[in-house]
Design a protein around this motif. Structure first.
Motif, PDB file in Angstrom:
ATOM      1  N   LEU A   1      59.248 -44.124  30.873  1.00 28.36           N
ATOM      2  CA  LEU A   1      60.163 -43.696  29.814  1.00 28.36           C
ATOM      3  C   LEU A   1      60.662 -44.899  29.022  1.00 28.36           C
ATOM      4  CD1 LEU A   1      62.249 -40.945  31.623  1.00 28.36           C
ATOM      5  CD2 LEU A   1      60.655 -40.599  29.734  1.00 28.36           C
ATOM      6  N   ASP A   2      60.866 -46.004  29.688  1.00 29.41           N
ATOM      7  CA  ASP A   2      61.295 -47.227  29.016  1.00 29.41           C
ATOM      8  C   ASP A   2      60.206 -47.755  28.089  1.00 29.41           C
ATOM      9  OD1 ASP A   2      63.130 -49.472  28.616  1.00 29.41           O
ATOM     10  OD2 ASP A   2      61.630 -50.638  29.718  1.00 29.41           O
ATOM     11  N   ARG A   3      58.962 -47.513  28.443  1.00 29.17           N
ATOM     12  CA  ARG A   3      57.836 -47.953  27.605  1.00 29.17           C
ATOM     13  C   ARG A   3      57.657 -47.074  26.377  1.00 29.17           C
ATOM     14  NH1 ARG A   3      53.591 -49.097  32.553  1.00 29.17           N
ATOM     15  NH2 ARG A   3      54.602 -51.019  33.242  1.00 29.17           N
ATOM     16  N   GLY A   4      58.448 -45.989  26.276  1.00 31.79           N
ATOM     17  CA  GLY A   4      58.397 -45.155  25.079  1.00 31.79           C
ATOM     18  C   GLY A   4      57.603 -43.873  25.239  1.00 31.79           C
ATOM     19  N   ARG A   5      57.190 -43.559  26.435  1.00 30.17           N
ATOM     20  CA  ARG A   5      56.448 -42.312  26.647  1.00 30.17           C
ATOM     21  C   ARG A   5      57.395 -41.120  26.598  1.00 30.17           C
ATOM     22  NH1 ARG A   5      51.041 -43.044  28.758  1.00 30.17           N
ATOM     23  NH2 ARG A   5      50.752 -45.211  29.337  1.00 30.17           N
ATOM     24  N   THR A   6      56.835 -39.969  26.284  1.00 31.71           N
ATOM     25  CA  THR A   6      57.633 -38.746  26.209  1.00 31.71           C
ATOM     26  C   THR A   6      57.784 -38.125  27.593  1.00 31.71           C
ATOM     27  OG1 THR A   6      55.709 -37.349  25.829  1.00 31.71           O
ATOM     28  CG2 THR A   6      56.804 -38.278  23.871  1.00 31.71           C
ATOM     29  N   PHE A   7      58.711 -37.173  27.694  1.00 24.15           N
ATOM     30  CA  PHE A   7      58.899 -36.469  28.961  1.00 24.15           C
ATOM     31  C   PHE A   7      57.609 -35.801  29.412  1.00 24.15           C
ATOM     32  CE2 PHE A   7      63.710 -35.607  28.214  1.00 24.15           C
ATOM     33  CZ  PHE A   7      64.007 -36.884  28.624  1.00 24.15           C
ATOM     34  N   THR A   8      56.877 -35.220  28.488  1.00 25.30           N
ATOM     35  CA  THR A   8      55.636 -34.521  28.825  1.00 25.30           C
ATOM     36  C   THR A   8      54.604 -35.488  29.392  1.00 25.30           C
ATOM     37  OG1 THR A   8      56.075 -32.996  26.998  1.00 25.30           O
ATOM     38  CG2 THR A   8      53.863 -32.976  27.923  1.00 25.30           C
ATOM     39  N   GLU A   9      54.448 -36.635  28.765  1.00 26.33           N
ATOM     40  CA  GLU A   9      53.483 -37.624  29.242  1.00 26.33           C
ATOM     41  C   GLU A   9      53.867 -38.147  30.621  1.00 26.33           C
ATOM     42  OE1 GLU A   9      52.050 -39.594  24.993  1.00 26.33           O
ATOM     43  OE2 GLU A   9      53.799 -40.412  26.033  1.00 26.33           O
ATOM     44  N   VAL A  10      55.135 -38.451  30.805  1.00 28.43           N
ATOM     45  CA  VAL A  10      55.597 -38.983  32.089  1.00 28.43           C
ATOM     46  C   VAL A  10      55.456 -37.926  33.182  1.00 28.43           C
ATOM     47  CG1 VAL A  10      57.593 -39.889  33.345  1.00 28.43           C
ATOM     48  CG2 VAL A  10      57.133 -40.652  31.015  1.00 28.43           C
ATOM     49  N   ALA A  11      55.755 -36.668  32.864  1.00 24.18           N
ATOM     50  CA  ALA A  11      55.613 -35.592  33.848  1.00 24.18           C
ATOM     51  C   ALA A  11      54.163 -35.479  34.308  1.00 24.18           C
ATOM     52  CB  ALA A  11      56.101 -34.272  33.257  1.00 24.18           C
ATOM     53  N   ALA A  12      53.224 -35.634  33.386  1.00 24.58           N
ATOM     54  CA  ALA A  12      51.804 -35.578  33.753  1.00 24.58           C
ATOM     55  C   ALA A  12      51.405 -36.780  34.605  1.00 24.58           C
ATOM     56  CB  ALA A  12      50.950 -35.514  32.487  1.00 24.58           C
ATOM     57  N   ILE A  13      51.925 -37.943  34.291  1.00 28.65           N
ATOM     58  CA  ILE A  13      51.588 -39.156  35.039  1.00 28.65           C
ATOM     59  C   ILE A  13      52.118 -39.068  36.467  1.00 28.65           C
ATOM     60  CG2 ILE A  13      52.087 -41.633  35.248  1.00 28.65           C
ATOM     61  CD1 ILE A  13      52.071 -41.730  32.161  1.00 28.65           C
ATOM     62  N   VAL A  14      53.371 -38.653  36.606  1.00 24.34           N
ATOM     63  CA  VAL A  14      54.034 -38.665  37.904  1.00 24.34           C
ATOM     64  C   VAL A  14      53.692 -37.413  38.727  1.00 24.34           C
ATOM     65  CG1 VAL A  14      56.298 -38.758  39.020  1.00 24.34           C
ATOM     66  CG2 VAL A  14      55.879 -40.097  37.003  1.00 24.34           C
ATOM     67  N   GLY A  15      53.358 -36.324  38.057  1.00 25.56           N
ATOM     68  CA  GLY A  15      52.997 -35.102  38.772  1.00 25.56           C
ATOM     69  C   GLY A  15      54.174 -34.195  39.061  1.00 25.56           C
ATOM     70  N   VAL A  16      55.131 -34.135  38.130  1.00 19.72           N
ATOM     71  CA  VAL A  16      56.272 -33.243  38.268  1.00 19.72           C
ATOM     72  C   VAL A  16      56.419 -32.460  36.961  1.00 19.72           C
ATOM     73  CG1 VAL A  16      57.499 -34.727  39.911  1.00 19.72           C
ATOM     74  CG2 VAL A  16      57.892 -35.021  37.478  1.00 19.72           C
ATOM     75  N   VAL A  17      57.372 -31.544  36.925  1.00 18.40           N
ATOM     76  CA  VAL A  17      57.595 -30.774  35.704  1.00 18.40           C
ATOM     77  C   VAL A  17      58.497 -31.555  34.752  1.00 18.40           C
ATOM     78  CG1 VAL A  17      57.217 -28.534  36.786  1.00 18.40           C
ATOM     79  CG2 VAL A  17      59.501 -29.508  36.757  1.00 18.40           C
ATOM     80  N   ILE A  18      58.482 -31.171  33.500  1.00 19.75           N
ATOM     81  CA  ILE A  18      59.219 -31.886  32.462  1.00 19.75           C
ATOM     82  C   ILE A  18      60.722 -31.905  32.750  1.00 19.75           C
ATOM     83  CG2 ILE A  18      59.772 -31.898  30.001  1.00 19.75           C
ATOM     84  CD1 ILE A  18      57.038 -30.513  29.573  1.00 19.75           C
TER      85      ILE A  18
END
Length: 105
Positions: A39-56
């Motif tokens: 999130l600090d790198r500027g990714r969106t909630f949707t992108e981070v949720a996909a990376i980490v494997g959780v819901v938005i």
């Protein structure tokens, strides 16, 4: 331009990166630290949720908790639960009984 959801301080960013490099973290802590860094790198909630494997919503909650309480988001608060019914002495007696030889017959 992507919206920044979290802005980490230099100290927090360094702490999280060192924490991830350790390699022996609970999965919960690893996911939360990774999400904050992404999130600090500027990714969106949707992108981070996909990376980490959780819901938005989970990523959104982590971001809000970081804004409110800082790195305390990495650990959960203790949850109230049912109090223990068996004290230490009773537990020791049960363990001794379970580990002893069975009676003859």
């Amino acid at each position: 331009m992507k919206k920044e959801h979290v802005t980490l301080s230099e100290a927090d960013r360094a702490y999280l990166q060192n924490l991830i490099k350790k390699g022996s973290l609970p999965a919960k802590t690893f996911k939360r630290a990774t999400a904050l860094i992404e999130l600090d790198r500027g990714r969106t909630f949707t992108e981070v949720a996909a990376i980490v494997g959780v819901v938005i919503q989970t990523v959104s909650t982590w971001a809000k908790k970081y804004q409110d309480s800082g790195l305390a988001v990495l650990t959960d608060k203790p949850r109230p639960g049912r109090p223990t019914v068996i004290d230490g002495l009773q537990r020791a007696k049960i363990t001794a009984l379970a580990c002893s030889d069975p009676p003859a017959g």
